[in-house]
Design an enzyme around this catalytic site. Structure first.
Site, short mmCIF file in Angstrom:
data_model
loop_
_atom_site.label_atom_id
_atom_site.label_comp_id
_atom_site.label_asym_id
_atom_site.label_seq_id
_atom_site.Cartn_x
_atom_site.Cartn_y
_atom_site.Cartn_z
N ASP A 1 -1.99 -2.95 4.07
CA ASP A 1 -1.21 -2.04 4.72
C ASP A 1 0.22 -2.21 5.34
O ASP A 1 0.28 -2.69 6.59
CB ASP A 1 -2.04 -1.59 5.76
CG ASP A 1 -3.32 -0.48 5.58
OD1 ASP A 1 -3.25 -0.37 4.07
OD2 ASP A 1 -4.08 0.03 6.14
N ARG B 1 -1.29 0.67 -5.71
CA ARG B 1 -1.72 -0.37 -5.20
C ARG B 1 -2.99 -1.06 -5.79
O ARG B 1 -3.74 -0.25 -6.23
CB ARG B 1 -2.18 -0.04 -3.79
CG ARG B 1 -0.98 0.58 -2.66
CD ARG B 1 -1.17 0.24 -1.23
NE ARG B 1 -2.32 0.74 -0.66
CZ ARG B 1 -2.49 0.77 0.62
NH1 ARG B 1 -1.78 0.21 1.32
NH2 ARG B 1 -3.52 1.33 1.13
N GLY C 1 -5.66 8.75 4.76
CA GLY C 1 -5.24 9.83 4.82
C GLY C 1 -4.03 10.26 3.72
O GLY C 1 -3.66 11.32 3.52
N ASP D 1 -8.54 -1.25 11.52
CA ASP D 1 -8.50 -0.69 10.09
C ASP D 1 -7.41 -1.08 9.02
O ASP D 1 -7.70 -0.76 8.13
CB ASP D 1 -8.33 0.82 10.36
CG ASP D 1 -7.06 1.26 11.14
OD1 ASP D 1 -7.04 1.14 12.18
OD2 ASP D 1 -6.26 1.95 10.47
N LYS E 1 -1.06 5.48 -3.38
CA LYS E 1 -0.55 5.91 -2.02
C LYS E 1 0.36 6.70 -1.78
O LYS E 1 1.46 6.60 -2.51
CB LYS E 1 -0.58 4.39 -1.19
CG LYS E 1 -0.35 4.86 0.09
CD LYS E 1 0.14 3.50 0.87
CE LYS E 1 0.48 3.70 2.48
NZ LYS E 1 0.80 2.50 3.11
#
Length: 560
Positions: free
Chosen positions: A232, A130, A39, A222, A60
């Site tokens: 993440d 990233r 997203g 995820d 990101k």
């Protein structure tokens, strides 16, 4: 630098880039959430390094993607600095992780309600570059999931086994080439070998986390890497005072992702990956692999690492596991700082005389929680009337109670009230005496165990040199504590980025005594007049050494 900022903020495309956002699903806090996807992350492409290694790069926070849902695809300075610093901290601790290449901020602002409490504020948009071999996750394979019996949701690619085969072929041939080569003529055996390897990598990864006190915070499927990386960075945290039930994520109300739950949660997530690989890997094969491999690999790697942290380099004894458990129990009973106590142990001498032992105990006492710190830690969190109502509800209407809370939460609150009440009667002298007794008992067991090491070597001095060297390369002096990150964030929000650079430099050498950083920021003048205000704010709050246990105000920090 200006040109780099254009490329790494997403305002200019690198030659050969084909931007894309990745579609995946996931089990979030135990429930299947259906389609999720990147997203706020945008894949730019892959780069081959000088030694032929493959790096996937992504931005990101660069804006909307097809999977942004109701969000804006932006990230802010606060969360971006945390991700930037922690990615690098983990790498230099020797823990498999994605990397952060750049952090670019701007004058554009977005509104964020940080604590979901109806108090939004404007924050600066920021983009992190990233880097990883791949960002494919367990949830990438859950896009094929049929309708979930509990949530009624399903993946967007149900019945597309052709894509599952294509993904498996890509992942195994690219990231597990030795497995592809060994089982090129039998896909089931190949897929089983792949699942066994990711099971063992994940077990070793979470063992590494436990050994440095790292809590991920959101271990959804995820957020689990298909190649065994830490991925993440959101509401993560390094544990300060040792608490096995430590929860770093302020929105994890049930403690699902608490520190001591991480090993079993990662195993549960592997179970969901196993389900997602059917029919290409039958469940009876993957479930057997999971049961046979995961716990054994975790326990083996955890104990190996803990032996190094304790400098047990000569012998591997069965009793070592108990010694580690008793150390952690002593830390828990005395509110010991996890990182600093391990770091201190390298200066414990087997043949210390009573006065040296007393000096060492004094240093240990400085790393245990004070009465004030314990009162903050055990302060009741519920209004007494609310607790009373919840207790009545739990007895009279359990189904309605289940919508508002859990028995575990209520029991924890009752325990907190009891501890807080006892603390009101406890004096600092009583606490000190109690803590010293606990540590004397454990240190005697540790001394006996170290003596067994020495009995098996011909040169005690050479053993001691190696013993200290191994401990000092496995027990970090510096970690990214929340208060250190917060100080850097506040300075950066005021226009002074030198503290972020200082902290980054520190985290690149976590096991070494740092040179004295010039904290009176040399770059501050160049970074504008706003830096002065930031420096003043820092001065009032953070003149502690970077290796210090956190100040009292740090307990108020909440990351969601």
């Amino acid at each position: 630098e200006a040109e780099a900022a254009l490329y790494f903020s997403g305002n200019r495309l690198l030659a050969g880039s084909e931007p894309a956002a990745h579609c995946y699903c996931g089990h979030q806090f135990g429930s299947f959430a259906g389609q999720l996807g990147d997203g706020a992350a945008m894949y730019l492409g892959e780069v081959l390094g000088p030694r032929g290694e493959r790096w996937e790069i992504q931005l990101k926070g660069a804006g909307l993607t097809p999977f942004s849902r109701q969000a804006d695809g932006r990230k802010v300075l606060r969360s971006s600095i945390r991700e930037f610093l922690c990615s690098e901290a983990m790498f230099h601790l020797g823990i498999p992780t994605t990397r952060a290449g750049t952090c670019v901020t701007s004058d554009s602002k977005v509104v964020r309600d940080i604590f979901y409490d109806g108090n939004p504020k404007s924050e600066r948009c920021t983009v992190v570059l990233r880097i990883a071999s791949t960002f494919i996750r367990f949830g990438s394979f859950e896009i094929f999931k049929p309708t979930d019996e509990y949530t009624g949701r399903k993946g967007p690619s149900v019945n597309r086994n052709d894509i599952r085969i294509q993904m498996l072929d890509y992942v195994i041939s690219t990231f597990y080439p030795e497995i592809q080569e060994a089982y090129s003529d039998n896909s089931v055996q190949r897929n089983a070998a792949f699942f066994k390897e990711i099971t063992k990598r994940t077990a070793r990864l979470v063992a590494e986390w436990q050994c440095v006190g790292f809590c991920h915070g959101v271990l959804n499927t995820d957020n689990m890497s298909i190649v065994g990386l830490t991925i993440d960075y959101g509401p993560f945290g390094f544990m300060d005072r040792y608490d096995p039930e430590h929860i770093c994520n302020g929105s994890d109300n049930t403690g699902r992702y608490a520190y001591n739950k991480q090993p079993e949660i990662c195993k549960w997530n592997l179970g969901k990956l196993a389900e997602a690989l059917v029919p290409e890997l039958p469940l009876e094969i993957s479930e057997l692999i999971l049961e046979e491999e995961y716990d054994a690999e975790f326990e083996k790697h955890y104990l190996q690492k803990m032996r190094k942290k304790l400098g047990l380099i000569q012998l591997e004894l069965e009793e070592d596991s108990k010694l580690v458990s008793e150390l952690l129990e002593t830390m828990h009973l005395t509110g010991g700082d996890f990182t600093n106590i391990f770091y201190l142990l390298s200066s414990f001498s087997v043949d210390s005389d009573p006065s040296e032992l007393e000096d060492f105990l004094e240093k240990l006492m400085g790393q245990c929680a004070s009465v004030e710190e314990l009162k903050v830690a055990f302060k009741p969190q519920m209004d007494p009337r609310q607790l009373s109502m919840m207790l009545m509800l739990a007895q009279s209407n359990p189904q309605l109670f289940a919508l508002f809370g859990t028995k575990a939460n209520i029991n924890k609150e009752l325990e907190r009230i009891e501890q807080f009440s006892k603390l009101q009667q406890l004096t600092a002298a009583d606490l000190l005496g109690r803590n010293k007794r606990h540590w004397k008992e454990w240190l005697e067991k540790y001394r006996v165990r170290l003596q067994k090491e020495i009995e098996h070597v011909s040169d005690a001095d050479a053993w001691n040199t190696d013993h200290v060297k191994v401990m000092n390369s496995n027990n970090p002096k510096y970690i990214l504590r929340n208060y250190i990150a917060q100080n850097a964030i506040e300075a950066a929000e005021n226009g002074d980025f030198s503290e972020v650079r200082n902290v980054l430099k520190l985290l690149e050498n976590p096991f070494q005594e740092a040179e004295v950083f010039r904290e009176v920021r040399e770059d501050a003048e160049e970074e504008g007049a706003t830096a002065t205000a930031a420096a003043c704010a820092q001065e009032t709050r953070s003149r502690l050494p970077y290796c210090s246990k956190p100040p009292l105000w740090a307990s108020e920090l909440c990351v969601t």
